[in-house]
Design a protein around this motif. Sequence first.
Motif, PDB file in Angstrom:
ATOM      1  N   LEU A 204       1.427   6.795  -6.809  1.00 37.39           N
ATOM      2  CA  LEU A 204       0.287   7.608  -7.227  1.00 37.39           C
ATOM      3  C   LEU A 204       0.485   9.081  -6.886  1.00 37.39           C
ATOM      4  O   LEU A 204       0.010   9.955  -7.613  1.00 37.39           O
ATOM      5  CB  LEU A 204      -0.997   7.093  -6.582  1.00 37.39           C
ATOM      6  CG  LEU A 204      -1.518   5.754  -7.106  1.00 37.39           C
ATOM      7  CD1 LEU A 204      -2.726   5.307  -6.315  1.00 37.39           C
ATOM      8  CD2 LEU A 204      -1.868   5.856  -8.595  1.00 37.39           C
ATOM      9  N   LEU A 205       1.151   9.371  -5.781  1.00 36.39           N
ATOM     10  CA  LEU A 205       1.319  10.758  -5.346  1.00 36.39           C
ATOM     11  C   LEU A 205       2.592  11.407  -5.887  1.00 36.39           C
ATOM     12  O   LEU A 205       2.737  12.618  -5.803  1.00 36.39           O
ATOM     13  CB  LEU A 205       1.327  10.815  -3.817  1.00 36.39           C
ATOM     14  CG  LEU A 205       0.009  10.364  -3.154  1.00 36.39           C
ATOM     15  CD1 LEU A 205       0.172  10.352  -1.652  1.00 36.39           C
ATOM     16  CD2 LEU A 205      -1.137  11.254  -3.582  1.00 36.39           C
TER      17      LEU A 205
ATOM     18  N   ILE B 154       0.839  -1.207   0.000  1.00 33.47           N
ATOM     19  CA  ILE B 154       0.000   0.000   0.000  1.00 33.47           C
ATOM     20  C   ILE B 154       0.870   1.252   0.000  1.00 33.47           C
ATOM     21  O   ILE B 154       0.576   2.228  -0.700  1.00 33.47           O
ATOM     22  CB  ILE B 154      -0.973  -0.020   1.195  1.00 33.47           C
ATOM     23  CG1 ILE B 154      -2.007  -1.124   0.989  1.00 33.47           C
ATOM     24  CG2 ILE B 154      -1.646   1.335   1.387  1.00 33.47           C
ATOM     25  CD1 ILE B 154      -2.905  -1.375   2.179  1.00 33.47           C
ATOM     26  N   ALA B 155       1.962   1.253   0.750  1.00 36.72           N
ATOM     27  CA  ALA B 155       2.858   2.412   0.794  1.00 36.72           C
ATOM     28  C   ALA B 155       3.506   2.648  -0.564  1.00 36.72           C
ATOM     29  O   ALA B 155       3.610   3.799  -1.014  1.00 36.72           O
ATOM     30  CB  ALA B 155       3.916   2.206   1.867  1.00 36.72           C
TER      31      ALA B 155
ATOM     32  N   ALA C 278       0.800   4.025  -2.933  1.00 30.13           N
ATOM     33  CA  ALA C 278       0.498   5.425  -2.589  1.00 30.13           C
ATOM     34  C   ALA C 278       1.620   6.347  -3.022  1.00 30.13           C
ATOM     35  O   ALA C 278       1.378   7.445  -3.545  1.00 30.13           O
ATOM     36  CB  ALA C 278       0.255   5.537  -1.081  1.00 30.13           C
ATOM     37  N   TYR C 279       2.854   5.924  -2.839  1.00 26.92           N
ATOM     38  CA  TYR C 279       4.003   6.755  -3.254  1.00 26.92           C
ATOM     39  C   TYR C 279       4.001   6.957  -4.767  1.00 26.92           C
ATOM     40  O   TYR C 279       4.229   8.055  -5.258  1.00 26.92           O
ATOM     41  CB  TYR C 279       5.307   6.087  -2.802  1.00 26.92           C
ATOM     42  CG  TYR C 279       6.526   6.814  -3.282  1.00 26.92           C
ATOM     43  CD1 TYR C 279       6.945   7.989  -2.674  1.00 26.92           C
ATOM     44  CD2 TYR C 279       7.264   6.327  -4.368  1.00 26.92           C
ATOM     45  CE1 TYR C 279       8.057   8.672  -3.113  1.00 26.92           C
ATOM     46  CE2 TYR C 279       8.373   6.999  -4.824  1.00 26.92           C
ATOM     47  CZ  TYR C 279       8.785   8.173  -4.198  1.00 26.92           C
ATOM     48  OH  TYR C 279       9.879   8.850  -4.661  1.00 26.92           O
TER      49      TYR C 279
END
Length: 56
Positions: free
Chosen positions: A54-55, A47-48, A51-52
Amino acid sequence: MSDQHIDPAGNTQQFRAFAQGSEQEAAAPKRSAALPIIAVVLGVAIIAVVAYLLLA
């Protein structure tokens, strides 16, 4: 009145049943407690990373 005769074969049979039960329990595979912890850590890491990416 209680019976004063103690059957020694009964004790042997009880011991054999106990010993065989212990062997069967020892032969059963024990589930590791680390498996769920590893799964959670791996899930958080995935998940991390997602998220990294995507951001970023």
